[in-house]
Design a protein around this motif. Structure first.
Motif, mmCIF file in Angstrom:
data_model
loop_
_atom_site.group_PDB
_atom_site.id
_atom_site.type_symbol
_atom_site.label_atom_id
_atom_site.label_comp_id
_atom_site.label_asym_id
_atom_site.label_seq_id
_atom_site.Cartn_x
_atom_site.Cartn_y
_atom_site.Cartn_z
ATOM 1 N N SER A 153 0.819 -1.224 0.000
ATOM 2 C CA SER A 153 0.000 0.000 0.000
ATOM 3 C C SER A 153 0.850 1.270 0.000
ATOM 4 C CB SER A 153 -0.916 0.022 1.238
ATOM 5 O OG SER A 153 -1.734 -1.117 1.254
ATOM 6 N N LEU A 194 4.350 3.816 -1.197
ATOM 7 C CA LEU A 194 4.782 4.530 -2.399
ATOM 8 C C LEU A 194 5.282 3.575 -3.498
ATOM 9 C CD1 LEU A 194 5.387 7.497 -3.365
ATOM 10 C CD2 LEU A 194 7.674 7.205 -2.374
ATOM 11 N N ILE A 195 6.284 2.780 -3.179
ATOM 12 C CA ILE A 195 6.877 1.890 -4.186
ATOM 13 C C ILE A 195 6.022 0.634 -4.356
ATOM 14 C CG2 ILE A 195 8.914 0.463 -4.697
ATOM 15 C CD1 ILE A 195 10.648 2.606 -3.395
ATOM 16 N N CYS A 199 -1.320 -8.210 7.220
ATOM 17 C CA CYS A 199 -0.133 -8.913 7.710
ATOM 18 C C CYS A 199 0.812 -7.887 8.312
ATOM 19 C CB CYS A 199 0.552 -9.653 6.552
ATOM 20 S SG CYS A 199 2.099 -10.438 7.039
ATOM 21 N N ASP A 200 1.055 -8.040 9.597
ATOM 22 C CA ASP A 200 2.048 -7.193 10.263
ATOM 23 C C ASP A 200 3.347 -7.998 10.283
ATOM 24 O OD1 ASP A 200 3.715 -5.842 11.978
ATOM 25 O OD2 ASP A 200 2.152 -5.397 13.451
ATOM 26 N N ILE A 258 -0.284 -3.591 6.658
ATOM 27 C CA ILE A 258 -1.138 -3.295 7.815
ATOM 28 C C ILE A 258 -2.193 -2.254 7.447
ATOM 29 C CG2 ILE A 258 0.445 -3.987 9.658
ATOM 30 C CD1 ILE A 258 1.419 -1.093 9.817
ATOM 31 N N VAL A 259 -2.067 -1.717 6.228
ATOM 32 C CA VAL A 259 -3.009 -0.708 5.732
ATOM 33 C C VAL A 259 -3.522 -1.191 4.381
ATOM 34 C CG1 VAL A 259 -3.197 1.679 4.921
ATOM 35 C CG2 VAL A 259 -1.683 1.151 6.827
ATOM 36 N N PRO A 281 8.448 -0.815 7.957
ATOM 37 C CA PRO A 281 8.084 -0.381 9.304
ATOM 38 C C PRO A 281 9.222 0.437 9.907
ATOM 39 C CG PRO A 281 8.512 -2.767 9.230
ATOM 40 C CD PRO A 281 8.818 -2.226 7.875
ATOM 41 N N ARG A 282 8.917 1.418 10.677
ATOM 42 C CA ARG A 282 9.969 2.164 11.395
ATOM 43 C C ARG A 282 9.366 2.848 12.618
ATOM 44 N NH1 ARG A 282 7.960 3.910 6.074
ATOM 45 N NH2 ARG A 282 8.399 6.076 5.713
ATOM 46 N N ILE A 323 13.756 -5.515 -1.280
ATOM 47 C CA ILE A 323 13.997 -4.113 -1.619
ATOM 48 C C ILE A 323 14.983 -3.550 -0.600
ATOM 49 C CG2 ILE A 323 12.992 -1.856 -2.100
ATOM 50 C CD1 ILE A 323 11.961 -4.093 -3.974
ATOM 51 N N LEU A 365 0.388 -7.781 1.295
ATOM 52 C CA LEU A 365 0.503 -8.061 2.731
ATOM 53 C C LEU A 365 0.933 -6.778 3.420
ATOM 54 C CD1 LEU A 365 2.430 -11.477 2.632
ATOM 55 C CD2 LEU A 365 -0.034 -11.108 2.805
ATOM 56 N N GLY A 373 16.869 7.598 -4.340
ATOM 57 C CA GLY A 373 15.805 8.412 -3.734
ATOM 58 C C GLY A 373 14.616 8.574 -4.666
ATOM 59 N N PRO A 431 16.727 0.812 -4.763
ATOM 60 C CA PRO A 431 16.341 2.098 -5.372
ATOM 61 C C PRO A 431 17.190 3.249 -4.847
ATOM 62 C CG PRO A 431 14.442 0.986 -4.330
ATOM 63 C CD PRO A 431 15.690 0.301 -3.853
ATOM 64 N N TYR A 462 19.445 2.590 8.936
ATOM 65 C CA TYR A 462 19.081 2.242 7.553
ATOM 66 C C TYR A 462 20.278 1.618 6.836
ATOM 67 C CZ TYR A 462 16.189 2.969 3.338
ATOM 68 O OH TYR A 462 15.415 2.805 2.214
HETATM 69 N N1 NAD Z 1 11.118 5.927 -0.982
HETATM 70 C C1 NAD Z 1 12.407 5.909 -1.219
HETATM 71 O O1 NAD Z 1 13.030 6.929 -1.567
HETATM 72 C C2 NAD Z 1 13.172 4.619 -1.104
HETATM 73 C C3 NAD Z 1 14.487 4.585 -1.549
HETATM 74 C C4 NAD Z 1 15.207 3.417 -1.430
HETATM 75 C C5 NAD Z 1 14.609 2.306 -0.876
HETATM 76 N N2 NAD Z 1 13.319 2.365 -0.436
HETATM 77 C C6 NAD Z 1 12.744 1.139 0.130
HETATM 78 O O2 NAD Z 1 11.582 0.803 -0.574
HETATM 79 C C7 NAD Z 1 10.685 0.112 0.294
HETATM 80 C C8 NAD Z 1 9.320 0.791 0.246
HETATM 81 O O3 NAD Z 1 9.490 2.124 0.677
HETATM 82 P P1 NAD Z 1 8.379 3.235 0.444
HETATM 83 O O4 NAD Z 1 9.079 4.499 0.219
HETATM 84 O O5 NAD Z 1 7.379 2.759 -0.559
HETATM 85 O O6 NAD Z 1 7.726 3.288 1.898
HETATM 86 P P2 NAD Z 1 6.263 3.683 2.339
HETATM 87 O O7 NAD Z 1 6.340 4.134 3.747
HETATM 88 O O8 NAD Z 1 5.600 4.576 1.330
HETATM 89 O O9 NAD Z 1 5.478 2.293 2.303
HETATM 90 C C9 NAD Z 1 5.789 1.278 3.197
HETATM 91 C C10 NAD Z 1 4.604 0.337 3.328
HETATM 92 O O10 NAD Z 1 4.945 -0.616 4.348
HETATM 93 C C11 NAD Z 1 3.800 -0.813 5.151
HETATM 94 N N3 NAD Z 1 4.172 -1.292 6.469
HETATM 95 C C12 NAD Z 1 4.695 -0.562 7.500
HETATM 96 N N4 NAD Z 1 4.829 -1.343 8.579
HETATM 97 C C13 NAD Z 1 4.410 -2.584 8.221
HETATM 98 C C14 NAD Z 1 4.328 -3.822 8.915
HETATM 99 N N5 NAD Z 1 4.657 -3.929 10.189
HETATM 100 N N6 NAD Z 1 3.867 -4.909 8.238
HETATM 101 C C15 NAD Z 1 3.487 -4.797 6.938
HETATM 102 N N7 NAD Z 1 3.535 -3.652 6.237
HETATM 103 C C16 NAD Z 1 4.000 -2.563 6.877
HETATM 104 C C17 NAD Z 1 3.133 0.560 5.207
HETATM 105 O O11 NAD Z 1 1.782 0.464 5.623
HETATM 106 C C18 NAD Z 1 3.302 1.045 3.791
HETATM 107 O O12 NAD Z 1 2.223 0.648 2.976
HETATM 108 C C19 NAD Z 1 11.321 0.147 1.676
HETATM 109 O O13 NAD Z 1 11.982 -1.081 1.894
HETATM 110 C C20 NAD Z 1 12.310 1.290 1.577
HETATM 111 O O14 NAD Z 1 13.390 1.149 2.447
HETATM 112 C C21 NAD Z 1 12.588 3.500 -0.545
#
Ligand code: NAD
Length: 246
Positions: free
Chosen positions: A14, A16-17, A50-51, A37-38, A81-82, A132, A35, A189, A187, A157
């Protein structure tokens, strides 16, 4: 690429990526399970709560997948998660917060991957996992990027993503003989309405001259899941507009 008849799990679908990964997998005819939590509405992908930080939740979700679909062909470890204090300056990170983030990000990736691999091994028809990671699992961060902004990069990180990249190599070696491939996508940024100063700093440094988009990342994830990547395992495909080459 064609994933017809294949069941692919995406954690954090759910986000961004994750949304871009799921949308592309849907287009390529996969049966996709989000899978997270949203919940997020997709055209066809199914949501299963799925958490990933809770072993019971992971087991319940996977049992549900198996009950409904009967098999798993791929997993994308994408959830993020963070803790609420994620990103505080290095000298202010509490030991507890450091440990918690390692637990919810790295240890959770271990657990769901171990459980999914057990199902894939039992099916005995191969499979693929894509983790990822990030450019910050490959190189150190560039402090000049953050000058004049409130943005920070969390120290954990680097440890977590560096760990995920080498965990991928371990798994690839261990599961290759079973026909299961494990790779990483790292990825750079991704543009997400960040401070314009940061975006300018970033764009001035990256060879391709812009931040990434989620849709820049999903094709590499799909490729590594697909049979076209059948002789590729243990690799880290860096999708960063050239960031890590300079
Ligand atoms: N956005 C960036 O610039 C970037 C760059 C490099 C790598 N990444 C990596 O890409 C991946 C996705 O990042 P993003 O930017 O889409 O993050 P995001 O915060 O937009 O999405 C993360 C998703 O993880 C879900 N999530 C959080 N806790 C959870 C849990 N306990 N169980 C299941 N789902 C859970 C959230 O609900 C959310 O839908 C991550 O691994 C991140 O480290 C992102």
């Amino acid at each position: 690429m064609n994933f017809e008849g294949k069941v692919i799990l995406v954690t954090g679908g759910s986000g961004l990526i994750g949304k871009a990964i799921i949308s592309q997998l849907e287009t390529l005819k996969a049966t996709v399970i989000n899978l997270d939590i949203v919940e997020h509405p997709f055209e066809k992908a199914v949501y299963i709560h799925c958490d990933i930080t809770q072993p019971d939740s992971v087991l319940r979700a996977l049992e549900r997948v198996m009950r409904i679909y009967g098999s798993i062909d791929g997993l994308v470890n994408n959830a993020y998660p963070r803790t609420a204090d994620w990103g505080v300056p290095f000298d202010q990170i509490s030991h507890e917060s450091w440990r918690k983030n390692i637990d919810i990000q790295l240890n959770s990736t271990f657990y769901i991957t171990q459980q999914v691999l057990a199902y894939i091994v039992e099916q005995d028809k191969g499979g693929a996992v894509v983790n990822i990671a990030s450019i910050y699992g490959v190189v150190g961060n560039d402090p000049s990027l953050y000058l004049g902004t409130e943005i920070t990069t969390p120290a954990a990180y680097a440890a977590i993503k560096g760990g995920i990249i080498n965990f991928t190599k371990y798994l690839a070696a261990a599961y290759g003989a079973k026909g299961i491939r494990i790779n990483c996508v790292s990825p750079g940024g991704i543009w997400n309405n960040q401070d314009p100063q940061f975006v300018t700093n970033y764009e001035n440094r990256v060879p391709l001259g812009r931040m990434g988009k989620p849709e820049d990342i999903s094709p590499s994830v799909c490729f590594l899941l697909d049979d076209g990547a059948r002789y590729i395992t243990g690799q880290n495909l860096v999708v960063d507009g050239g960031w890590t080459i300079i």
